[in-house]
Scaffold this motif. Structure first.
Motif, PDB file in Angstrom:
ATOM      1  N   LYS A  23     -57.988 133.063 114.706  1.00  0.00           N
ATOM      2  CA  LYS A  23     -57.976 132.951 113.244  1.00  0.00           C
ATOM      3  C   LYS A  23     -58.158 131.491 112.821  1.00  0.00           C
ATOM      4  CE  LYS A  23     -57.042 134.853 109.141  1.00  0.00           C
ATOM      5  NZ  LYS A  23     -55.676 135.300 108.791  1.00  0.00           N
ATOM      6  N   LEU A  24     -57.537 130.595 113.560  1.00  0.00           N
ATOM      7  CA  LEU A  24     -57.580 129.174 113.240  1.00  0.00           C
ATOM      8  C   LEU A  24     -58.962 128.568 113.465  1.00  0.00           C
ATOM      9  CD1 LEU A  24     -55.695 126.870 112.304  1.00  0.00           C
ATOM     10  CD2 LEU A  24     -55.126 126.472 114.707  1.00  0.00           C
ATOM     11  N   HIS A  25     -59.752 129.179 114.358  1.00  0.00           N
ATOM     12  CA  HIS A  25     -61.073 128.639 114.692  1.00  0.00           C
ATOM     13  C   HIS A  25     -61.998 128.532 113.477  1.00  0.00           C
ATOM     14  CE1 HIS A  25     -61.025 129.314 119.321  1.00  0.00           C
ATOM     15  NE2 HIS A  25     -60.711 128.079 118.989  1.00  0.00           N
ATOM     16  N   THR A  26     -61.769 129.357 112.478  1.00  0.00           N
ATOM     17  CA  THR A  26     -62.586 129.295 111.266  1.00  0.00           C
ATOM     18  C   THR A  26     -62.472 127.933 110.599  1.00  0.00           C
ATOM     19  OG1 THR A  26     -62.228 131.663 110.898  1.00  0.00           O
ATOM     20  CG2 THR A  26     -63.003 130.367 109.008  1.00  0.00           C
ATOM     21  N   PHE A  27     -61.290 127.337 110.703  1.00  0.00           N
ATOM     22  CA  PHE A  27     -61.023 126.071 110.018  1.00  0.00           C
ATOM     23  C   PHE A  27     -60.889 124.880 110.970  1.00  0.00           C
ATOM     24  CE2 PHE A  27     -59.041 129.709 107.883  1.00  0.00           C
ATOM     25  CZ  PHE A  27     -59.776 129.716 106.696  1.00  0.00           C
ATOM     26  N   GLN A  28     -60.526 125.160 112.219  1.00  0.00           N
ATOM     27  CA  GLN A  28     -60.380 124.108 113.229  1.00  0.00           C
ATOM     28  C   GLN A  28     -61.116 124.564 114.501  1.00  0.00           C
ATOM     29  OE1 GLN A  28     -56.266 122.714 113.718  1.00  0.00           O
ATOM     30  NE2 GLN A  28     -55.813 123.184 111.586  1.00  0.00           N
ATOM     31  N   PRO A  29     -62.426 124.444 114.524  1.00  0.00           N
ATOM     32  CA  PRO A  29     -63.240 124.996 115.621  1.00  0.00           C
ATOM     33  C   PRO A  29     -62.884 124.476 117.002  1.00  0.00           C
ATOM     34  CG  PRO A  29     -64.625 124.283 113.788  1.00  0.00           C
ATOM     35  CD  PRO A  29     -63.252 123.781 113.514  1.00  0.00           C
ATOM     36  N   SER A  30     -62.350 123.260 117.091  1.00  0.00           N
ATOM     37  CA  SER A  30     -62.087 122.679 118.406  1.00  0.00           C
ATOM     38  C   SER A  30     -60.699 122.999 118.955  1.00  0.00           C
ATOM     39  CB  SER A  30     -62.270 121.153 118.344  1.00  0.00           C
ATOM     40  OG  SER A  30     -61.332 120.585 117.451  1.00  0.00           O
TER      41      SER A  30
END
Length: 286
Positions: free
Chosen positions: A243-250
């Motif tokens: 879910k976090l990858h949408t906003f923090q890809p790394s």
């Protein structure tokens, strides 16, 4: 033969004990502990509660980064005094460390705890300069239930209006990142006081789940998770990162071959590799 073994083991034992004592003394000399500061005078706990915090002040110059550590323990156990080793080790490395107590279940629920963690952050922001800390470089760290609470405060907008007050979040084997899905499957009972911690209302279960509040305002996150920890922690950490990858890809999970408790106890040793990784994370985001 037994005497021979004993004579061999004794020096080894005392050598190890000496090493531990040296570590303790060096860490103590590198920091100063300020104990039992009341940080909130109006808690919403079910009993009169005036939570306190300890500060581990580095002896280095001012404007040091700050870590606020929230302990775990099923939301109904634990206390700040257990984690002095973490405060001393961070202080030795130039990081001012704040370790609060918070009202535990059944005297408070998740909302009470999250509001008190928020109050601890605000207190730190307003006061930490007196203790050589930089209020513009505050990071949150939590293990287990403490990981849940800092993730909740860092994502759910009802708790911390100014998310910029927190520069980063360090999750160590964080539990409870999706309590809604977990409690739908395993409704809360009196075990661990879950009936009080989460209540019987499904809307509260979702309100308590950080995964549903991840957004572009979520502070940068650093995660470590044990490969031998509880299966629910592993699965929820993976889902949270997706879910976090949408906003923090790394962002990614730093998996370590440990069980749940050793994920925290490893920080007793000042040379533990996680300190280096956390300091790097702090340096990048401060």
């Amino acid at each position: 033969m037994n005497k021979l073994i004993a004579s061999i083991r004794k020096p080894i034992y005392f050598k190890r004990l000496a090493v531990v004592l040296c570590i303790f003394l060096l860490s103590s000399c590198a920091s100063k502990k300020i104990s039992d500061i009341t940080y909130v005078k109006d808690s919403k706990a079910l009993v009169t509660s005036f939570p306190q915090l300890d500060i581990y002040k580095t002896r280095k110059s001012k404007d040091n980064p700050v870590v606020i550590f929230i302990h775990g323990g099923y939301w109904n156990e634990g206390k700040k005094g257990i984690y002095g080793f973490l405060g001393r080790n961070f202080a030795k490395k130039g990081v001012v460390t704040v370790i609060p107590n918070y009202t535990l279940s059944p005297n408070g629920n998740y909302d009470t705890m999250a509001k008190e963690v928020t109050a601890a952050i605000k207190w730190t922001y307003e006061n930490i300069e007196k203790y050589n800390g930089n209020p513009e470089q505050i990071f949150l760290m939590g293990h287990s239930a403490g990981g849940h609470l800092i993730a909740l405060v860092g994502t759910n907008p009802k708790y911390l209006n100014n998310k910029e007050m927190v520069k980063g979040i360090i999750l160590n084997d964080a539990a409870g990142l999706d309590m809604y899905s977990f409690l739908k499957k395993y409704p809360p009972t009196k075990e661990h006081n879950y009936d009080v911690t989460w209540t019987s209302k499904e809307e509260n279960w979702k309100d308590a789940s950080p995964i549903y509040f991840v957004s572009e305002k979520t502070p940068p996150i650093f995660m470590i998770t044990g490969t031998k920890t509880f299966p629910s922690i592993i699965s929820q950490n993976k889902e949270f990162v997706e879910k976090l990858h949408t906003f923090q890809p790394s962002v990614h999970i730093n998996f370590q071959e440990k069980k749940h408790i050793p994920m925290m106890s490893q920080f007793f040793w000042p040379w533990n590799k996680n300190y280096k990784e956390i300091l790097k994370f702090i340096d990048i985001n401060k």
